[in-house]
Motif scaffolding. Sequence first.
Motif, mmCIF file in Angstrom:
data_model
loop_
_atom_site.group_PDB
_atom_site.id
_atom_site.type_symbol
_atom_site.label_atom_id
_atom_site.label_comp_id
_atom_site.label_asym_id
_atom_site.label_seq_id
_atom_site.Cartn_x
_atom_site.Cartn_y
_atom_site.Cartn_z
ATOM 1 N N SER A 94 8.134 5.480 -6.861
ATOM 2 C CA SER A 94 7.487 6.647 -6.242
ATOM 3 C C SER A 94 6.477 7.311 -7.175
ATOM 4 C CB SER A 94 8.534 7.661 -5.773
ATOM 5 O OG SER A 94 9.155 8.262 -6.874
ATOM 6 N N ARG A 131 13.139 14.102 -3.147
ATOM 7 C CA ARG A 131 11.698 14.255 -3.370
ATOM 8 C C ARG A 131 11.049 12.887 -3.594
ATOM 9 N NH1 ARG A 131 11.333 18.098 -7.771
ATOM 10 N NH2 ARG A 131 11.434 16.293 -9.127
ATOM 11 N N ASN A 132 11.713 12.034 -4.365
ATOM 12 C CA ASN A 132 11.154 10.701 -4.617
ATOM 13 C C ASN A 132 11.065 9.891 -3.318
ATOM 14 O OD1 ASN A 132 10.753 11.153 -7.330
ATOM 15 N ND2 ASN A 132 12.753 10.339 -7.935
ATOM 16 N N LEU A 134 10.690 11.164 -0.328
ATOM 17 C CA LEU A 134 9.600 11.747 0.466
ATOM 18 C C LEU A 134 8.240 11.237 -0.028
ATOM 19 C CD1 LEU A 134 8.621 13.689 2.657
ATOM 20 C CD2 LEU A 134 8.680 15.530 0.968
ATOM 21 N N GLU A 135 8.065 11.219 -1.346
ATOM 22 C CA GLU A 135 6.789 10.741 -1.908
ATOM 23 C C GLU A 135 6.531 9.290 -1.504
ATOM 24 O OE1 GLU A 135 4.376 12.449 -3.231
ATOM 25 O OE2 GLU A 135 5.644 14.211 -2.960
ATOM 26 N N SER A 137 7.788 7.703 1.065
ATOM 27 C CA SER A 137 7.520 7.652 2.499
ATOM 28 C C SER A 137 6.061 8.032 2.775
ATOM 29 C CB SER A 137 8.482 8.603 3.222
ATOM 30 O OG SER A 137 8.140 8.703 4.575
ATOM 31 N N LYS A 138 5.591 9.065 2.094
ATOM 32 C CA LYS A 138 4.189 9.490 2.289
ATOM 33 C C LYS A 138 3.225 8.399 1.842
ATOM 34 C CE LYS A 138 4.614 13.842 0.480
ATOM 35 N NZ LYS A 138 4.182 15.160 0.028
ATOM 36 N N ALA A 139 3.662 7.581 0.871
ATOM 37 C CA ALA A 139 2.809 6.488 0.380
ATOM 38 C C ALA A 139 2.861 5.268 1.304
ATOM 39 C CB ALA A 139 3.245 6.087 -1.035
ATOM 40 N N GLY A 140 3.684 5.354 2.358
ATOM 41 C CA GLY A 140 3.682 4.283 3.353
ATOM 42 C C GLY A 140 4.915 3.405 3.360
#
Length: 191
Positions: A94, A131-132, A134-135, A137-140
């Motif tokens: 992440s 948090r890791n 989520l990051e 997931s946001k990165a795909g």
Amino acid sequence: MRLIVGISGGSGAIYAVGLLQILKLLGVETHLVMTRMGEDVVKYECGLDRGDLMEFVKQSYSYDDLYAPIASGTFKIDGMVVIPCSMKTLAAISTGYSDNLLSRSADVVLKEGRKLVVVPRETPLSTIHLRNMLELSKAGAVIMPATPGFYTNPQSISDIVAIMAGKVLDAFNIEHDLTDRWGEERKVGER
Ligand SMILES: Cc1cc2nc3c(=O)[nH]c(=O)nc-3n(C[C@H](O)[C@H](O)[C@H](O)COP(=O)(O)O)c2cc1C
């Protein structure tokens, strides 16, 4: 279909072993990278070593071989699954901290816009873990915790492994009949 399978040092090594067996049966070409702790936990929980896994994979690489083909985006691959994904490896991916072949390969899969599925294993989860995720997931990446559903009435550890393997296969659109789909007749642990 050609996939990288990364095994890190989370519990649930049996999920990885089961998935490798199923991918082999389905004719999917697999490239295996285990972290040092991944290899240790496979031995500890399943009694298997790297040699035992070789029969299921096309190629396996040392975790510190950053010259391996899968460390480069030029190597054609359809995607990667990290199963199980430890909280340390989750943190590394992440944040883009690519100091071993597993985290580097995942980093490459993301930068090339290919599919990355991570199967985190930890409980409970801290704010840092969440948090890791989520990051990532946001990165795909697809975050697929090792939390199999029980509505198909699994009767054995193999049934539970099949449920998780089926979820991973679904993420890559690989056809399988490991488990029933909701609304279809029962297969896993039939009542
Ligand atoms: C038997 C065993 C089980 C473990 N299970 C987990 C786990 O479920 N999740 C986790 O995040 N770490 C787990 N760990 C700790 C990791 O192996 C450790 O944090 C390690 O540094 C992870 O390194 P890696 O990500 O490079 O594999 C376990 C360790 C052992 C020895």
